[in-house]
Design a protein around this motif. Structure first.
Motif, PDB file in Angstrom:
ATOM      1  N   VAL A 112      -4.070   2.005   8.586  1.00  0.00           N
ATOM      2  CA  VAL A 112      -3.430   0.810   8.013  1.00  0.00           C
ATOM      3  C   VAL A 112      -2.153   1.211   7.288  1.00  0.00           C
ATOM      4  O   VAL A 112      -1.108   0.569   7.447  1.00  0.00           O
ATOM      5  CB  VAL A 112      -4.393   0.058   7.061  1.00  0.00           C
ATOM      6  CG1 VAL A 112      -3.647  -0.979   6.230  1.00  0.00           C
ATOM      7  CG2 VAL A 112      -5.504  -0.610   7.855  1.00  0.00           C
ATOM      8  N   GLY A 113      -2.230   2.279   6.511  1.00  0.00           N
ATOM      9  CA  GLY A 113      -1.031   2.761   5.814  1.00  0.00           C
ATOM     10  C   GLY A 113       0.075   3.110   6.791  1.00  0.00           C
ATOM     11  O   GLY A 113       1.248   2.764   6.578  1.00  0.00           O
ATOM     12  N   GLN A 114      -0.292   3.782   7.873  1.00  0.00           N
ATOM     13  CA  GLN A 114       0.696   4.146   8.893  1.00  0.00           C
ATOM     14  C   GLN A 114       1.271   2.897   9.546  1.00  0.00           C
ATOM     15  O   GLN A 114       2.477   2.795   9.755  1.00  0.00           O
ATOM     16  CB  GLN A 114       0.060   5.048   9.952  1.00  0.00           C
ATOM     17  CG  GLN A 114       1.023   5.526  11.018  1.00  0.00           C
ATOM     18  CD  GLN A 114       2.083   6.447  10.472  1.00  0.00           C
ATOM     19  OE1 GLN A 114       1.767   7.380   9.762  1.00  0.00           O
ATOM     20  NE2 GLN A 114       3.329   6.180  10.780  1.00  0.00           N
ATOM     21  N   GLY A 115       0.405   1.935   9.846  1.00  0.00           N
ATOM     22  CA  GLY A 115       0.862   0.698  10.474  1.00  0.00           C
ATOM     23  C   GLY A 115       1.818  -0.079   9.582  1.00  0.00           C
ATOM     24  O   GLY A 115       2.851  -0.581  10.047  1.00  0.00           O
ATOM     25  N   LEU A 131       0.871  -1.164   0.000  1.00  0.00           N
ATOM     26  CA  LEU A 131       0.000   0.000   0.000  1.00  0.00           C
ATOM     27  C   LEU A 131       0.905   1.209   0.000  1.00  0.00           C
ATOM     28  O   LEU A 131       1.447   1.596   1.032  1.00  0.00           O
ATOM     29  CB  LEU A 131      -0.914   0.007   1.234  1.00  0.00           C
ATOM     30  CG  LEU A 131      -1.886   1.173   1.355  1.00  0.00           C
ATOM     31  CD1 LEU A 131      -2.900   1.157   0.215  1.00  0.00           C
ATOM     32  CD2 LEU A 131      -2.607   1.143   2.698  1.00  0.00           C
ATOM     33  N   THR A 132       1.100   1.764  -1.192  1.00  0.00           N
ATOM     34  CA  THR A 132       1.978   2.923  -1.277  1.00  0.00           C
ATOM     35  C   THR A 132       1.319   4.113  -0.592  1.00  0.00           C
ATOM     36  O   THR A 132       0.097   4.162  -0.423  1.00  0.00           O
ATOM     37  CB  THR A 132       2.283   3.294  -2.735  1.00  0.00           C
ATOM     38  OG1 THR A 132       1.058   3.735  -3.362  1.00  0.00           O
ATOM     39  CG2 THR A 132       2.870   2.118  -3.497  1.00  0.00           C
ATOM     40  N   GLU A 133       2.144   5.079  -0.217  1.00  0.00           N
ATOM     41  CA  GLU A 133       1.605   6.283   0.412  1.00  0.00           C
ATOM     42  C   GLU A 133       0.633   6.993  -0.530  1.00  0.00           C
ATOM     43  O   GLU A 133      -0.396   7.510  -0.099  1.00  0.00           O
ATOM     44  CB  GLU A 133       2.733   7.224   0.810  1.00  0.00           C
ATOM     45  CG  GLU A 133       3.519   6.741   2.001  1.00  0.00           C
ATOM     46  CD  GLU A 133       4.614   7.714   2.396  1.00  0.00           C
ATOM     47  OE1 GLU A 133       4.392   8.937   2.304  1.00  0.00           O
ATOM     48  OE2 GLU A 133       5.686   7.243   2.805  1.00  0.00           O
ATOM     49  N   ALA A 134       0.952   7.004  -1.812  1.00  0.00           N
ATOM     50  CA  ALA A 134       0.086   7.668  -2.789  1.00  0.00           C
ATOM     51  C   ALA A 134      -1.261   6.967  -2.887  1.00  0.00           C
ATOM     52  O   ALA A 134      -2.315   7.622  -2.912  1.00  0.00           O
ATOM     53  CB  ALA A 134       0.764   7.714  -4.153  1.00  0.00           C
ATOM     54  N   THR A 135      -1.246   5.634  -2.931  1.00  0.00           N
ATOM     55  CA  THR A 135      -2.494   4.873  -3.016  1.00  0.00           C
ATOM     56  C   THR A 135      -3.317   5.058  -1.755  1.00  0.00           C
ATOM     57  O   THR A 135      -4.529   5.295  -1.816  1.00  0.00           O
ATOM     58  CB  THR A 135      -2.204   3.384  -3.246  1.00  0.00           C
ATOM     59  OG1 THR A 135      -1.474   3.235  -4.460  1.00  0.00           O
ATOM     60  CG2 THR A 135      -3.486   2.584  -3.345  1.00  0.00           C
ATOM     61  N   GLU A 136      -2.675   4.952  -0.612  1.00  0.00           N
ATOM     62  CA  GLU A 136      -3.368   5.149   0.667  1.00  0.00           C
ATOM     63  C   GLU A 136      -4.008   6.526   0.718  1.00  0.00           C
ATOM     64  O   GLU A 136      -5.169   6.681   1.090  1.00  0.00           O
ATOM     65  CB  GLU A 136      -2.385   4.962   1.812  1.00  0.00           C
ATOM     66  CG  GLU A 136      -2.951   5.271   3.181  1.00  0.00           C
ATOM     67  CD  GLU A 136      -2.389   6.570   3.738  1.00  0.00           C
ATOM     68  OE1 GLU A 136      -3.194   7.405   4.174  1.00  0.00           O
ATOM     69  OE2 GLU A 136      -1.174   6.737   3.753  1.00  0.00           O
ATOM     70  N   THR A 180       5.800  -0.745  10.334  1.00  0.00           N
ATOM     71  CA  THR A 180       6.356  -2.102  10.303  1.00  0.00           C
ATOM     72  C   THR A 180       7.541  -2.171   9.347  1.00  0.00           C
ATOM     73  O   THR A 180       8.581  -2.750   9.685  1.00  0.00           O
ATOM     74  CB  THR A 180       5.275  -3.121   9.889  1.00  0.00           C
ATOM     75  OG1 THR A 180       4.212  -3.066  10.845  1.00  0.00           O
ATOM     76  CG2 THR A 180       5.840  -4.529   9.829  1.00  0.00           C
ATOM     77  N   ASP A 181       7.387  -1.578   8.165  1.00  0.00           N
ATOM     78  CA  ASP A 181       8.498  -1.558   7.204  1.00  0.00           C
ATOM     79  C   ASP A 181       9.718  -0.857   7.799  1.00  0.00           C
ATOM     80  O   ASP A 181      10.849  -1.322   7.648  1.00  0.00           O
ATOM     81  CB  ASP A 181       8.086  -0.843   5.911  1.00  0.00           C
ATOM     82  CG  ASP A 181       7.170  -1.676   5.045  1.00  0.00           C
ATOM     83  OD1 ASP A 181       7.019  -2.883   5.313  1.00  0.00           O
ATOM     84  OD2 ASP A 181       6.595  -1.115   4.089  1.00  0.00           O
ATOM     85  N   ASP A 182       9.482   0.256   8.476  1.00  0.00           N
ATOM     86  CA  ASP A 182      10.589   1.000   9.092  1.00  0.00           C
ATOM     87  C   ASP A 182      11.285   0.165  10.169  1.00  0.00           C
ATOM     88  O   ASP A 182      12.512   0.149  10.260  1.00  0.00           O
ATOM     89  CB  ASP A 182      10.093   2.319   9.695  1.00  0.00           C
ATOM     90  CG  ASP A 182       9.629   3.320   8.651  1.00  0.00           C
ATOM     91  OD1 ASP A 182       9.949   3.139   7.451  1.00  0.00           O
ATOM     92  OD2 ASP A 182       8.936   4.292   9.038  1.00  0.00           O
ATOM     93  N   GLU A 183      10.492  -0.539  10.964  1.00  0.00           N
ATOM     94  CA  GLU A 183      11.051  -1.365  12.031  1.00  0.00           C
ATOM     95  C   GLU A 183      11.874  -2.518  11.458  1.00  0.00           C
ATOM     96  O   GLU A 183      12.975  -2.820  11.944  1.00  0.00           O
ATOM     97  CB  GLU A 183       9.926  -1.904  12.909  1.00  0.00           C
ATOM     98  CG  GLU A 183      10.393  -2.648  14.130  1.00  0.00           C
ATOM     99  CD  GLU A 183       9.244  -3.114  15.005  1.00  0.00           C
ATOM    100  OE1 GLU A 183       9.403  -4.177  15.643  1.00  0.00           O
ATOM    101  OE2 GLU A 183       8.208  -2.439  15.051  1.00  0.00           O
ATOM    102  N   VAL A 184      11.348  -3.156  10.430  1.00  0.00           N
ATOM    103  CA  VAL A 184      12.077  -4.256   9.794  1.00  0.00           C
ATOM    104  C   VAL A 184      13.373  -3.739   9.176  1.00  0.00           C
ATOM    105  O   VAL A 184      14.444  -4.341   9.340  1.00  0.00           O
ATOM    106  CB  VAL A 184      11.194  -4.951   8.725  1.00  0.00           C
ATOM    107  CG1 VAL A 184      12.022  -5.915   7.878  1.00  0.00           C
ATOM    108  CG2 VAL A 184      10.043  -5.686   9.394  1.00  0.00           C
TER     109      VAL A 184
END
Length: 95
Positions: free
Chosen positions: A72-75, A5-10, A79-83
């Motif tokens: 959901v986008g933020q979540g 879910l890209t930021e643009a799509t979200e 998660t991506d940032d944490e990984v």
């Protein structure tokens, strides 16, 4: 399976929901407060009241959907940032 879910799509999905809620809410100013329906006036007003209540519910659903899509986008982003942060801590040793 992956979820993307890209930021643009979200942003676009959330904005569409906000636009829908706003369009429904904006229609409220054009709703008549009285109807000359003769003997059927009470029934027509009841029908109009039901339509207004349903429209209000639909607007609210769209507002909540916009908030949820954003959450959901933020979540997913968090998660991506944490990984990514955990991967950056891994030391690669080539022998």
């Amino acid at each position: 399976m992956s979820i993307q879910l890209t930021e643009a799509t979200e942003s676009q999905i959330a904005e569409k929901h906000r636009d829908a809620a706003s369009a429904i809410t904006d229609l409220a100013s054009g709703i008549p407060t009285t109807i000359d329906g003769g003997y059927g006036t009470a029934d027509l007003m009841a029908i109009l009241g039901a339509v207004i209540d349903t429209a209000d519910d639909i607007a609210m659903v769209n507002e909540v959907a916009a908030e949820q899509v954003t959450a959901v986008g933020q979540g997913l982003g968090d998660t991506d940032d944490e990984v990514a942060e955990n991967f950056s801590k891994i030391k690669v040793v080539v022998e």
